[in-house]
Design an enzyme around this catalytic site. Structure first.
Site, PDB file in Angstrom:
ATOM      1  N   GLU A 259      22.004  26.379   0.163  1.00  0.00           N
ATOM      2  CA  GLU A 259      22.854  27.534  -0.133  1.00  0.00           C
ATOM      3  C   GLU A 259      24.217  27.087  -0.653  1.00  0.00           C
ATOM      4  O   GLU A 259      24.880  26.248  -0.026  1.00  0.00           O
ATOM      5  CB  GLU A 259      23.008  28.389   1.141  1.00  0.00           C
ATOM      6  CG  GLU A 259      23.911  29.591   0.943  1.00  0.00           C
ATOM      7  CD  GLU A 259      23.780  30.665   2.027  1.00  0.00           C
ATOM      8  OE1 GLU A 259      22.921  30.531   2.920  1.00  0.00           O
ATOM      9  OE2 GLU A 259      24.541  31.646   1.964  1.00  0.00           O
TER      10      GLU A 259
ATOM     11  N   GLU B 128      19.641  26.296  10.750  1.00  0.00           N
ATOM     12  CA  GLU B 128      20.723  25.748   9.938  1.00  0.00           C
ATOM     13  C   GLU B 128      21.179  24.407  10.494  1.00  0.00           C
ATOM     14  O   GLU B 128      21.349  24.262  11.703  1.00  0.00           O
ATOM     15  CB  GLU B 128      21.914  26.718   9.922  1.00  0.00           C
ATOM     16  CG  GLU B 128      21.589  28.074   9.299  1.00  0.00           C
ATOM     17  CD  GLU B 128      22.793  29.015   9.242  1.00  0.00           C
ATOM     18  OE1 GLU B 128      23.922  28.587   9.549  1.00  0.00           O
ATOM     19  OE2 GLU B 128      22.594  30.183   8.865  1.00  0.00           O
TER      20      GLU B 128
ATOM     21  N   LYS C 179      13.283  29.211  10.626  1.00  0.00           N
ATOM     22  CA  LYS C 179      14.330  28.543   9.849  1.00  0.00           C
ATOM     23  C   LYS C 179      15.557  28.319  10.725  1.00  0.00           C
ATOM     24  O   LYS C 179      15.930  29.192  11.494  1.00  0.00           O
ATOM     25  CB  LYS C 179      14.710  29.373   8.619  1.00  0.00           C
ATOM     26  CG  LYS C 179      15.800  28.720   7.755  1.00  0.00           C
ATOM     27  CD  LYS C 179      15.887  29.333   6.369  1.00  0.00           C
ATOM     28  CE  LYS C 179      16.662  30.612   6.296  1.00  0.00           C
ATOM     29  NZ  LYS C 179      18.082  30.509   6.764  1.00  0.00           N
TER      30      LYS C 179
ATOM     31  N   ASP D 298      18.799  36.218   9.202  1.00  0.00           N
ATOM     32  CA  ASP D 298      19.815  36.790  10.089  1.00  0.00           C
ATOM     33  C   ASP D 298      20.913  37.472   9.260  1.00  0.00           C
ATOM     34  O   ASP D 298      21.832  38.069   9.811  1.00  0.00           O
ATOM     35  CB  ASP D 298      20.380  35.753  11.063  1.00  0.00           C
ATOM     36  CG  ASP D 298      21.082  34.597  10.382  1.00  0.00           C
ATOM     37  OD1 ASP D 298      21.069  34.525   9.140  1.00  0.00           O
ATOM     38  OD2 ASP D 298      21.651  33.753  11.110  1.00  0.00           O
ATOM     39  N   SER D 299      20.767  37.448   7.924  1.00  0.00           N
ATOM     40  CA  SER D 299      21.584  38.288   7.050  1.00  0.00           C
ATOM     41  C   SER D 299      21.426  39.753   7.445  1.00  0.00           C
ATOM     42  O   SER D 299      22.260  40.580   7.081  1.00  0.00           O
ATOM     43  CB  SER D 299      21.180  38.088   5.585  1.00  0.00           C
ATOM     44  OG  SER D 299      19.780  38.245   5.420  1.00  0.00           O
TER      45      SER D 299
ATOM     46  N   ASP E 165      14.391  33.716  10.803  1.00  0.00           N
ATOM     47  CA  ASP E 165      15.585  32.921  11.095  1.00  0.00           C
ATOM     48  C   ASP E 165      15.780  32.778  12.603  1.00  0.00           C
ATOM     49  O   ASP E 165      15.624  33.735  13.354  1.00  0.00           O
ATOM     50  CB  ASP E 165      16.828  33.633  10.530  1.00  0.00           C
ATOM     51  CG  ASP E 165      17.380  32.964   9.287  1.00  0.00           C
ATOM     52  OD1 ASP E 165      16.988  31.820   8.987  1.00  0.00           O
ATOM     53  OD2 ASP E 165      18.220  33.608   8.618  1.00  0.00           O
TER      54      ASP E 165
HETATM   55  O1  KIV Z   1      19.752  35.079   6.402  1.00  0.00           O
HETATM   56  C1  KIV Z   1      19.370  34.953   5.219  1.00  0.00           C
HETATM   57  O2  KIV Z   1      19.098  35.931   4.510  1.00  0.00           O
HETATM   58  C2  KIV Z   1      19.236  33.594   4.687  1.00  0.00           C
HETATM   59  C3  KIV Z   1      18.949  33.424   3.239  1.00  0.00           C
HETATM   60  C4  KIV Z   1      20.044  33.953   2.411  1.00  0.00           C
HETATM   61  C5  KIV Z   1      18.586  32.043   2.871  1.00  0.00           C
HETATM   62  O3  KIV Z   1      19.371  32.658   5.433  1.00  0.00           O
HETATM   63 NA    NA Z   2      20.117  33.151   7.502  1.00  0.00          NA
END
Ligand code: KIV
Ligand code: NA
Length: 265
Positions: A182, A115, A113, A45-46, A84
């Protein structure tokens, strides 16, 4: 390289072979990332920050992740594809099942993934009970940036380090098959990596994790904002993007990245 699966990654951990992970958001970069020998690709989600130009990852929607996962899936050949779960898309186990179903069925992800620690145990259990592999994420949780009061190193005091270790073990016991750490001090990340059977992938978590991940645009030096201290730009010294990606994979495999300059004590 044949298809990478969760079994491949467990075996790599057992054989002390470092796992190279990068984010990707489209088909063309995915193809280059694959050529470089990355085992795992994350549609993070970056993308909210590096693709959409948002201030944080919070505005990213499930539709955004589905779209980018579809793009990445078309460029993928062998890497394991993780997507994510965006902010507020897994607030209950039931909602998480719906979100994960979309990321896998519509997007083509192999793993999702999310959090968080203790609060996510029931959700992780429900997802894995339904055949959905889960990567957990501890330490700095970008979706909680407003609660944390900024992007900063986590687990620095004894109490928060103890809780993080406990959370990591509980997430594994609940069925998580991978863990991202992280912005965690190197020593704590090493302890957690050694105490888990599942692969632990670090970002700003020192050299002793089972693998490393970076945001693709950060390691290519194309993000306009000042990148976090743990990021290394791999373009200097490379003649092309392809070569920079190869240098990253090599540095992860031989354990030369991250060095002390890109880690926290
Ligand atoms: O969103 C993302 O890119 C991430 C990674 C940096 C682990 O969660
Ligand atoms: Na992320």
């Amino acid at each position: 390289m044949s298809h990478v699966t969760t079994a491949t990654l467990i075996q790599m951990k057992q054989q002390h072979e470092k796992i190279a992970v990068l984010t990707s958001y489209d088909a063309s970069f995915t193809s280059l990332v694959e050529d470089a020998g990355v085992e795992v690709i994350l549609v993070g989600d970056s993308l909210g920050m590096v693709v959409q130009g948002q201030e944080s990852t919070l505005p990213v929607d499930v539709d955004d992740i589905v779209y980018h996962t579809q793009c990445v899936a078309r460029g993928r050949r062998n890497a394991l594809l993780i997507a994510d779960m965006p902010f507020m898309s897994y607030s209950s186990a039931e909602q998480a099942l719906g979100t994960a179903g979309r990321l896998m069925k519509d997007g083509g992800a192999h793993m999702v993934k999310l959090e968080g620690g203790a609060t996510q145990l029931e959700t992780v259990g429900q997802l894995t009970a339904n055949g959905i592999p889960v990567c957990a994420h501890l330490g700095l949780l970008p979706q909680s940036v407003h609660k944390l009061g900024g992007y900063r190193v986590q687990g620095r005091d004894d109490e928060s380090a103890r809780i993080m270790k406990e959370d990591a073990l509980s997430l594994e016991a609940a069925g998580a098959q991978m863990l991202v750490l992280e912005c965690v001090p190197s020593g704590l990340a090493r302890e957690i990596s050694e105490s888990l059977e599942i692969p632990v992938i670090g970002i700003g978590a020192g050299p002793d994790c089972d693998g490393q991940v970076l945001v693709l645009y950060d390691m290519l030096g194309i993000t306009p904002r000042q990148p976090p201290r743990f990021v290394k730009n791999f373009m200097p010294g490379a003649n092309s993007i392809a070569e920079a990606l190869e240098h990253y994979v090599k540095a992860v495999k031989e354990g030369s990245f991250p060095d002390a300059e890109h880690s926290f004590k």
